[in-house]
Design an enzyme around this catalytic site. Structure first.
Site, PDB file in Angstrom:
ATOM      1  CG  HIS A   1      -1.993   1.042   1.111  1.00 47.31           C
ATOM      2  ND1 HIS A   1      -1.770   2.356   1.434  1.00 47.31           N
ATOM      3  CD2 HIS A   1      -3.262   0.967   0.649  1.00 47.31           C
ATOM      4  CE1 HIS A   1      -2.872   3.050   1.196  1.00 47.31           C
ATOM      5  NE2 HIS A   1      -3.795   2.232   0.713  1.00 47.31           N
TER       6      HIS A   1
ATOM      7  CD  GLU B   1      -5.285   1.652  -3.174  1.00 43.20           C
ATOM      8  OE1 GLU B   1      -6.476   1.791  -2.892  1.00 43.20           O
ATOM      9  OE2 GLU B   1      -4.393   1.582  -2.327  1.00 43.20           O
TER      10      GLU B   1
HETATM   11  P1  13P Z   1      -9.335   6.677  -0.191  1.00 46.31           P
HETATM   12  O1  13P Z   1     -10.522   5.900  -0.666  1.00 46.31           O
HETATM   13  O2  13P Z   1      -9.531   7.357   1.121  1.00 46.31           O
HETATM   14  O3  13P Z   1      -8.817   7.590  -1.256  1.00 46.31           O
HETATM   15  O4  13P Z   1      -8.168   5.612   0.077  1.00 46.31           O
HETATM   16  C1  13P Z   1      -7.879   4.678  -0.897  1.00 46.31           C
HETATM   17  C2  13P Z   1      -6.976   3.669  -0.336  1.00 46.31           C
HETATM   18  O5  13P Z   1      -5.852   3.961   0.066  1.00 46.31           O
HETATM   19  C3  13P Z   1      -7.479   2.286  -0.214  1.00 46.31           C
HETATM   20  O6  13P Z   1      -6.447   1.411   0.134  1.00 46.31           O
END
Ligand code: 13P
Length: 238
Positions: A90, A159
């Site tokens: 992450h 992400e």
């Molecule tokens: P948000 O949905 O708060 O942008 O975070 C995304 C995330 O890091 C999920 O792992």
């Protein structure tokens, strides 16, 4: 589809328990077909009475069964709660906690040897995005160094760092392009994460090659997370 909630550093054990029960009740009542994941803080892990399509997972662990790693959590502690799904890579761990690709790969190999589901997160920061798609993909491919992309229980979450917790969602075209390029080389299901909300989830889940979402902030209320599961169910019925 996979609809996953990352609690990050939020929720106590008691609140997590209430959340899991409420989501399971919702899924039973609506006969939801989604694969739901809830990544709770380590202190809230427990032996939940889970329905087959919902699993509570771990946000982090140290790549050891047990040992002398003060403050860390090994697999023995996850196995006590029958944890079968973990997040690795992450961006908050890469950038805030300064995890190296080497440590991330060690975690991956450890979890793979345990045969648990891995949601492996990749994504570029803002300054790389500004350089264009080829720079973005070069950055992302480096995040696969030391990772077995053929692992059967692998799920990838794209992400973009600049979209996490900022309210800025990547455009549908940006998501489509990155997922498309990942799909050329990977057979794992692909998720998107980064400011997914009740009002944009339908659009995101409709993007080609998108098999689900990993949601932070907007998933932390039972009502909103239930609406997201419902949105995925509705889309599949269309
Ligand atoms: P948000 O949905 O708060 O942008 O975070 C995304 C995330 O890091 C999920 O792992």
């Amino acid at each position: 589809m996979i609809i996953a909630s990352n609690f990050k550093t939020n929720y106590t054990r008691a609140k997590t328990d209430d959340f899991v029960i409420a989501i399971q009740d919702f899924m039973r009542t609506t006969r939801s077909k989604q694969q739901v994941r809830i990544y709770a803080p380590a202190t809230a892990l427990d032996l939940f009475d889970e329905i087959p399509s919902l699993h509570v997972g771990a946000q982090n662990f140290y790549p050891t069964q047990n040992g002398s790693y003060t403050g860390e959590i090994g697999f023995e502690q996850l196995e006590e709660f029958a944890i079968d799904t973990v997040l690795i890579g992450h961006s908050e761990r890469r950038h805030i906690l300064k995890e190296s690709q080497d440590l991330i790969a060690q975690k991956f190999n450890f979890a793979q040897a345990k045969n648990v589901e891995i949601i492996y997160c990749v994504g570029e920061p803002k300054e790389i995005r500004a350089l264009g798609i080829d720079a973005v993909m070069a950055y992302i491919w480096e995040q696969f160094e030391g990772i077995d992309i053929n692992y059967e229980r692998l799920v990838i979450a794209y992400e973009p760092v600049w979209a996490i917790g900022t309210g800025l969602t990547a455009s549908d075209d940006d998501i489509k392009e990155v997922l498309g390029r990942l799909d050329e080389k990977l057979s794992a299901p692909l998720l998107y994460g980064g400011s997914v909300k009740v009002d944009n989830i339908k659009e995101i889940l409709s993007i080609d090659k998108c098999s689900g979402v990993l949601v932070g902030t907007a998933s932390w209320s039972v009502e909103a997370f239930s609406s997201m599961i419902q949105a995925a169910d509705n889309l599949e019925k269309q």
